[in-house]
Structures are given as structure tokens and as C-alpha cells.
Motif scaffolding. Structure first.
Motif, mmCIF file in Angstrom:
data_model
loop_
_atom_site.group_PDB
_atom_site.id
_atom_site.type_symbol
_atom_site.label_atom_id
_atom_site.label_comp_id
_atom_site.label_asym_id
_atom_site.label_seq_id
_atom_site.Cartn_x
_atom_site.Cartn_y
_atom_site.Cartn_z
ATOM 1 N N VAL A 1 0.841 -1.198 0.000
ATOM 2 C CA VAL A 1 0.000 0.000 0.000
ATOM 3 C C VAL A 1 0.873 1.243 0.000
ATOM 4 C CG1 VAL A 1 -1.566 1.331 1.487
ATOM 5 C CG2 VAL A 1 -2.021 -1.061 1.032
ATOM 6 N N GLN A 2 0.381 2.278 -0.676
ATOM 7 C CA GLN A 2 1.033 3.592 -0.710
ATOM 8 C C GLN A 2 0.083 4.610 -0.090
ATOM 9 O OE1 GLN A 2 1.742 4.270 -4.862
ATOM 10 N NE2 GLN A 2 2.826 2.334 -5.119
ATOM 11 N N GLN A 3 0.607 5.766 0.228
ATOM 12 C CA GLN A 3 -0.205 6.829 0.816
ATOM 13 C C GLN A 3 -1.429 7.145 -0.053
ATOM 14 O OE1 GLN A 3 0.384 8.348 3.906
ATOM 15 N NE2 GLN A 3 -1.651 9.181 3.582
ATOM 16 N N SER A 4 -1.253 7.110 -1.350
ATOM 17 C CA SER A 4 -2.347 7.436 -2.273
ATOM 18 C C SER A 4 -3.485 6.406 -2.243
ATOM 19 C CB SER A 4 -1.812 7.564 -3.699
ATOM 20 O OG SER A 4 -1.197 6.356 -4.102
ATOM 21 N N MET B 1 -15.546 4.155 11.840
ATOM 22 C CA MET B 1 -15.040 5.471 12.251
ATOM 23 C C MET B 1 -14.960 6.386 11.046
ATOM 24 S SD MET B 1 -10.980 4.573 12.813
ATOM 25 C CE MET B 1 -11.270 3.002 13.624
ATOM 26 N N ASP B 2 -14.801 7.674 11.315
ATOM 27 C CA ASP B 2 -14.656 8.631 10.216
ATOM 28 C C ASP B 2 -13.219 8.607 9.699
ATOM 29 O OD1 ASP B 2 -13.048 10.307 11.883
ATOM 30 O OD2 ASP B 2 -14.821 11.392 12.565
ATOM 31 N N GLU B 3 -13.015 9.257 8.556
ATOM 32 C CA GLU B 3 -11.701 9.243 7.900
ATOM 33 C C GLU B 3 -10.607 9.821 8.798
ATOM 34 O OE1 GLU B 3 -11.441 10.731 3.913
ATOM 35 O OE2 GLU B 3 -13.214 9.633 3.264
ATOM 36 N N ASP B 4 -10.892 10.930 9.475
ATOM 37 C CA ASP B 4 -9.876 11.553 10.333
ATOM 38 C C ASP B 4 -9.406 10.606 11.430
ATOM 39 O OD1 ASP B 4 -9.921 13.882 8.858
ATOM 40 O OD2 ASP B 4 -11.300 14.930 10.213
ATOM 41 N N SER B 5 -10.317 9.820 11.974
ATOM 42 C CA SER B 5 -9.950 8.866 13.025
ATOM 43 C C SER B 5 -9.137 7.704 12.474
ATOM 44 C CB SER B 5 -11.202 8.327 13.716
ATOM 45 O OG SER B 5 -11.924 9.374 14.322
ATOM 46 N N PHE B 6 -9.317 7.397 11.191
ATOM 47 C CA PHE B 6 -8.612 6.276 10.577
ATOM 48 C C PHE B 6 -7.192 6.650 10.138
ATOM 49 C CE2 PHE B 6 -7.774 3.212 7.068
ATOM 50 C CZ PHE B 6 -7.922 2.037 7.781
ATOM 51 N N VAL B 7 -6.919 7.928 9.972
ATOM 52 C CA VAL B 7 -5.605 8.380 9.485
ATOM 53 C C VAL B 7 -4.449 7.803 10.306
ATOM 54 C CG1 VAL B 7 -4.101 10.398 9.214
ATOM 55 C CG2 VAL B 7 -6.407 10.425 8.258
ATOM 56 N N PRO B 8 -4.447 7.879 11.652
ATOM 57 C CA PRO B 8 -3.303 7.319 12.389
ATOM 58 C C PRO B 8 -3.165 5.801 12.244
ATOM 59 C CG PRO B 8 -4.888 8.349 13.900
ATOM 60 C CD PRO B 8 -5.384 8.568 12.515
ATOM 61 N N ILE B 9 -4.283 5.104 12.123
ATOM 62 C CA ILE B 9 -4.234 3.652 11.922
ATOM 63 C C ILE B 9 -3.598 3.345 10.578
ATOM 64 C CG2 ILE B 9 -5.668 1.591 11.541
ATOM 65 C CD1 ILE B 9 -7.662 2.875 13.582
ATOM 66 N N PHE B 10 -4.056 4.037 9.542
ATOM 67 C CA PHE B 10 -3.502 3.843 8.209
ATOM 68 C C PHE B 10 -2.011 4.160 8.190
ATOM 69 C CE2 PHE B 10 -2.394 5.391 3.955
ATOM 70 C CZ PHE B 10 -2.753 4.295 3.189
ATOM 71 N N SER B 11 -1.620 5.256 8.826
ATOM 72 C CA SER B 11 -0.206 5.656 8.868
ATOM 73 C C SER B 11 0.649 4.589 9.542
ATOM 74 C CB SER B 11 -0.049 6.987 9.598
ATOM 75 O OG SER B 11 -0.680 8.007 8.876
ATOM 76 N N GLU B 12 0.146 4.028 10.623
ATOM 77 C CA GLU B 12 0.880 2.979 11.329
ATOM 78 C C GLU B 12 1.066 1.751 10.439
ATOM 79 O OE1 GLU B 12 0.186 0.053 15.158
ATOM 80 O OE2 GLU B 12 -0.709 2.051 15.208
ATOM 81 N N LEU B 13 -0.007 1.341 9.754
ATOM 82 C CA LEU B 13 0.076 0.186 8.858
ATOM 83 C C LEU B 13 1.008 0.463 7.683
ATOM 84 C CD1 LEU B 13 -3.696 -0.813 8.834
ATOM 85 C CD2 LEU B 13 -1.828 -2.042 9.963
ATOM 86 N N LEU B 14 0.926 1.662 7.148
ATOM 87 C CA LEU B 14 1.782 2.062 6.036
ATOM 88 C C LEU B 14 3.251 2.038 6.452
ATOM 89 C CD1 LEU B 14 1.784 3.163 3.090
ATOM 90 C CD2 LEU B 14 1.641 5.448 4.084
ATOM 91 N N LEU C 1 0.679 -3.815 4.961
ATOM 92 C CA LEU C 1 -0.608 -3.725 4.282
ATOM 93 C C LEU C 1 -0.405 -3.792 2.770
ATOM 94 C CD1 LEU C 1 -3.647 -3.299 4.801
ATOM 95 C CD2 LEU C 1 -3.221 -0.844 4.806
ATOM 96 N N TYR C 2 -1.225 -4.624 2.121
ATOM 97 C CA TYR C 2 -1.092 -4.862 0.689
ATOM 98 C C TYR C 2 -2.438 -4.686 -0.010
ATOM 99 C CZ TYR C 2 3.306 -7.105 1.941
ATOM 100 O OH TYR C 2 4.565 -7.363 2.423
ATOM 101 N N ILE C 3 -2.359 -4.377 -1.298
ATOM 102 C CA ILE C 3 -3.536 -4.302 -2.160
ATOM 103 C C ILE C 3 -3.416 -5.376 -3.229
ATOM 104 C CG2 ILE C 3 -4.605 -2.945 -4.014
ATOM 105 C CD1 ILE C 3 -4.407 -0.516 -2.314
ATOM 106 N N PHE C 4 -4.538 -6.018 -3.501
ATOM 107 C CA PHE C 4 -4.653 -6.968 -4.604
ATOM 108 C C PHE C 4 -5.403 -6.260 -5.724
ATOM 109 C CE2 PHE C 4 -7.417 -10.053 -6.808
ATOM 110 C CZ PHE C 4 -6.444 -10.844 -7.387
ATOM 111 N N SER C 5 -4.840 -6.312 -6.927
ATOM 112 C CA SER C 5 -5.491 -5.654 -8.069
ATOM 113 C C SER C 5 -5.398 -6.549 -9.296
ATOM 114 C CB SER C 5 -4.853 -4.293 -8.353
ATOM 115 O OG SER C 5 -3.483 -4.444 -8.644
ATOM 116 N N GLU C 6 -6.273 -6.264 -10.230
ATOM 117 C CA GLU C 6 -6.240 -6.954 -11.513
ATOM 118 C C GLU C 6 -6.628 -5.948 -12.581
ATOM 119 O OE1 GLU C 6 -8.656 -10.585 -13.341
ATOM 120 O OE2 GLU C 6 -7.253 -11.143 -11.743
#
Length: 160
Positions: A5-8, A31-44, A49-54
């Protein structure tokens, strides 16, 4: 294809974690986006954290967290989700094939995961992908929004 995963990727990850069909089976309360920001940052920052795409379309996500010290041969697989609009098209099984290949490239000998005993569809997928049930984790997850505990099934995949 899987990729870190990337910041984008914030919006895709947030929307998937908070999707009403997905959220009850994942770690974080709604939760709202603002509350999720620190969780996402920690995982990043942890690089787990990975994304699967096709065909350049993001379809799913997962966390693969390597354990440490005497358990460094093991990774915990969590946060597994497919965009519900893409469900039932074989993407989840394809994602699991790539997860297992990633684990092999990391020289893991074991991947473990747990899921709600109520998540029958996921359990079928995990078993189809080669995971084996090891037991029940009683009252393991607490759903604050529903004020109830869930039992979880512990499953593992062992590399030969």
C-alpha cells in the motif's frame, strides 16, 4: 497482482475497512476518515498492508505481519477483504494464491489467521486455499457497536 500500500491508497483502504458488509469481520470499529488516518499511517509505516489488483483495478486488501524471534517463520494474515462489488468472481481465491506465493518468497513456514465463526463464506475460502482449522478462540472479538463478543476460528497454512 499484489503490491504494498502507498499513501495514495488511503481512500480505497478506508472505504473497504468501513464498508458495512466488510467492517463487522475486521479489526476496527466504524469510524470517520480523520480517526482512521493514524491507523492507516501505522500500517503504512510498518509495511504490512497490501492491495490486490487486476487489470489496474484495486479489488482487495490484506495485512501480512511477520512475527519475531522464535516465531519469525510465521506471519499473521489479517484485514482480508475483497470489494463487495467484486465478490463472487474468483478474485478472493486468486488473491489467496498470491498471498501464499508472497509467504513462500518471505521463506515463511506458516501463515495463520482467524475469523468469526459466523463468517462461513470466508472460512470456506480459507479451507479451499489450503488453510486448516486449528481451534476456536472463545469470546475473542468484541463488537462494541453491537455490545457482543464473537468466537473466532483459528486456521493455518503450513508450507511443505
Amino acid at each position: 497482482m499484489i503490491r504494498p500500500v502507498q499513501q495514495s491508497d488511503f481512500k480505497f483502504i478506508y472505504d473497504l475497512y468501513m464498508h458495512p458488509q466488510v467492517n463487522p469481520y475486521l479489526l476496527y470499529e466504524d469510524m470517520d476518515e480523520d480517526s482512521f488516518v493514524p491507523i492507516f499511517s501505522e500500517l503504512l509505516n510498518a509495511g504490512v498492508l497490501y492491495i490486490f489488483s487486476e487489470d489496474e483495478r484495486d479489488i482487495g486488501m490484506f495485512k501480512l505481519i511477520r512475527l519475531k524471534h522464535r516465531t519469525a517463520h510465521i506471519a499473521y494474515l489479517g484485514g482480508v477483504a475483497i470489494d463487495p462489488t467484486m465478490a463472487g468472481q474468483g478474485y478472493a481465491y486468486a488473491m489467496f494464491s498470491e498471498i501464499l506465493a508472497l509467504g513462500q518468497s518471505m521463506q515463511l513456514t506458516r501463515i495463520e489467521l482467524s475469523t468469526s465463526v459466523e463468517n462461513v463464506r470466508a472460512i470456506r475460502l480459507y479451507e479451499k486455499s489450503g488453510f486448516v482449522r486449528e481451534g476456536i478462540l472463545r469470546r475473542y472479538t468484541y463488537l462494541q457497536s453491537e455490545n457482543r463478543y464473537l468466537d473466532e476460528v483459528l486456521l493455518s497454512y503450513l508450507y511443505e
